[in-house]
Design a protein around this motif. Structure first.
Motif, PDB file in Angstrom:
ATOM      1  N   TRP A 279       0.828  -1.212   0.000  1.00 50.53           N
ATOM      2  CA  TRP A 279       0.000   0.000   0.000  1.00 50.53           C
ATOM      3  C   TRP A 279       0.857   1.254   0.000  1.00 50.53           C
ATOM      4  O   TRP A 279       0.521   2.260  -0.633  1.00 50.53           O
ATOM      5  CB  TRP A 279      -0.917  -0.030   1.211  1.00 50.53           C
ATOM      6  CG  TRP A 279      -1.799   1.179   1.358  1.00 50.53           C
ATOM      7  CD1 TRP A 279      -1.855   2.031   2.395  1.00 50.53           C
ATOM      8  CD2 TRP A 279      -2.750   1.666   0.394  1.00 50.53           C
ATOM      9  NE1 TRP A 279      -2.770   3.000   2.178  1.00 50.53           N
ATOM     10  CE2 TRP A 279      -3.347   2.816   0.942  1.00 50.53           C
ATOM     11  CE3 TRP A 279      -3.147   1.234  -0.859  1.00 50.53           C
ATOM     12  CZ2 TRP A 279      -4.313   3.556   0.272  1.00 50.53           C
ATOM     13  CZ3 TRP A 279      -4.118   1.961  -1.526  1.00 50.53           C
ATOM     14  CH2 TRP A 279      -4.695   3.107  -0.983  1.00 50.53           C
ATOM     15  N   GLU A 280       1.988   1.227   0.718  1.00 51.73           N
ATOM     16  CA  GLU A 280       2.892   2.382   0.704  1.00 51.73           C
ATOM     17  C   GLU A 280       3.440   2.638  -0.701  1.00 51.73           C
ATOM     18  O   GLU A 280       3.541   3.785  -1.148  1.00 51.73           O
ATOM     19  CB  GLU A 280       4.039   2.155   1.691  1.00 51.73           C
ATOM     20  CG  GLU A 280       3.595   2.020   3.143  1.00 51.73           C
ATOM     21  CD  GLU A 280       2.950   3.303   3.648  1.00 51.73           C
ATOM     22  OE1 GLU A 280       3.303   4.392   3.115  1.00 51.73           O
ATOM     23  OE2 GLU A 280       2.103   3.215   4.556  1.00 51.73           O
TER      24      GLU A 280
ATOM     25  N   LYS B 265       0.688   4.312  -2.796  1.00 51.02           N
ATOM     26  CA  LYS B 265       0.526   5.737  -2.509  1.00 51.02           C
ATOM     27  C   LYS B 265       1.698   6.552  -3.063  1.00 51.02           C
ATOM     28  O   LYS B 265       1.511   7.672  -3.556  1.00 51.02           O
ATOM     29  CB  LYS B 265       0.414   5.930  -0.994  1.00 51.02           C
ATOM     30  CG  LYS B 265      -0.891   5.374  -0.416  1.00 51.02           C
ATOM     31  CD  LYS B 265      -1.133   5.858   1.002  1.00 51.02           C
ATOM     32  CE  LYS B 265      -0.090   5.314   1.936  1.00 51.02           C
ATOM     33  NZ  LYS B 265      -0.379   5.692   3.357  1.00 51.02           N
ATOM     34  N   THR B 266       2.892   6.005  -3.009  1.00 49.71           N
ATOM     35  CA  THR B 266       4.053   6.719  -3.560  1.00 49.71           C
ATOM     36  C   THR B 266       3.918   6.889  -5.062  1.00 49.71           C
ATOM     37  O   THR B 266       4.196   7.954  -5.621  1.00 49.71           O
ATOM     38  CB  THR B 266       5.335   5.964  -3.213  1.00 49.71           C
ATOM     39  OG1 THR B 266       5.422   5.808  -1.798  1.00 49.71           O
ATOM     40  CG2 THR B 266       6.558   6.707  -3.716  1.00 49.71           C
TER      41      THR B 266
END
Length: 312
Positions: free
Chosen positions: A65-66, A69-70
């Motif tokens: 998920w990180e 988002k990045t």
């Protein structure tokens, strides 16, 4: 309604989730207006649903998920696309090369070119066949994909049923097989049982009855010797023991020479062997209240006449 092979393949692909967006909209529209087609889709979902049951859910790692988002942040901060390159400056007319004027066509050539220009265009042959063939190839590939998925699901299911049935859901878990094996045991050899006899007699006379009891079956037989009942009266046999609160009736002795009864089976061996057996005169058919109505006229105790075989 009879459905074609394409309809059935569409239903299977919809259940499998391999259709494109426009095809899914087409299937959903058909399901909304055709309940029979909706039932076909539900049947395929039921058949292929075991694939979802056999695959457990996997929670993605937090880093996934990180990363998403990045990536979204990078796409928002990307610079705008550069504008189209400026159009090249026009070339001065003096530098444009001039081509010589075309020569006039001869008069006899002009009609030929006019006929060529007016001739209708010849349609391309076989274009519809190519489209139809491509559609059929795609359908067959879809059928092969669905069949392979079903075969893989069945193979996995059969493998789990044989090797790991506990991993299957309760609904499709095979029932345990119970096999009954009949083992024939040879019957034990008959061994002679003990035999007991009691002479039932009065105080001043000989035996009136002879009572015989089988020690194994606890069945008894009364042999009439010299007793004769009065008219309207019956002889009744009683068991009297200090282990019992009151005498127990063993039944009325019949008028024939032998009377057999199995009523001693409920008594313990020590009660049977140590009891006193008595005969009373009762009204025809026996005592009305289950207790002696007169004093015993005949009594006797058991003696062992045939000993039982000792255990090996």
């Amino acid at each position: 309604m009879a459905y074609s092979e394409d309809h059935i393949v569409l239903a299977a692909e919809y259940a499998l989730g391999t259709l494109e967006a426009d095809e899914r909209m087409q299937v959903e529209a058909m399901m909304a207006v055709d309940p029979e087609f909706a039932a076909i889709v539900q049947a395929w979902e039921f058949r292929l649903g075991s694939l979802n049951q056999m695959v457990g859910s996997v929670e993605p790692r937090p880093i996934v998920w990180e990363n998403i988002k990045t990536a979204l942040a990078l796409s928002d901060d990307a610079p705008a696309r550069p504008e189209e390159a400026a159009a090249p400056s026009p070339v001065p007319p003096s530098l444009v090369p001039t081509s010589p004027a075309p020569e006039a066509e001869p008069a006899e050539v002009r009609p030929i070119f006019a006929e060529i220009r007016q001739a209708p265009a010849v349609p391309v042959a076989g274009e519809s066949n190519v489209i139809d063939l491509a559609s059929r190839v795609r359908r067959w590939r879809s059928i092969a994909s669905v069949t392979s998925a079903i075969a893989a699901a069945l193979l996995v299911m059969f493998g789990l049923q044989i090797f790991r049935p506990d991993a299957l859901p309760e609904a499709i878990r095979p029932k345990p097989r119970i096999q009954t094996v009949e083992v024939k045991v040879p019957a034990p050899a008959l061994t002679p049982s003990a035999q007991y006899v009691a002479l039932l007699q009065g105080q001043g006379g000989g035996p009136a009855f002879i009572l015989t009891i089988d020690g194994a079956t606890k069945n008894f037989t009364v042999r009439r010797v010299g007793a004769t009942a009065e008219p309207g009266k019956s002889f009744e046999l009683w068991l009297i023991s200090d282990k019992l609160p009151q005498p127990r009736s063993l039944g009325v002795i019949g008028t024939s020479d032998f009377t057999a009864r199995p009523v001693l089976s409920s008594y313990a061996p020590d009660v049977i062997n140590g009891a006193t057996y008595a005969v009373t005169v009762e009204q025809a058919g026996g005592s009305p209240n289950g207790q002696p109505t007169s004093a015993p006229i005949l009594t006797g105790k058991l003696i062992e006449t045939v000993p039982g075989s000792a255990p090996q």
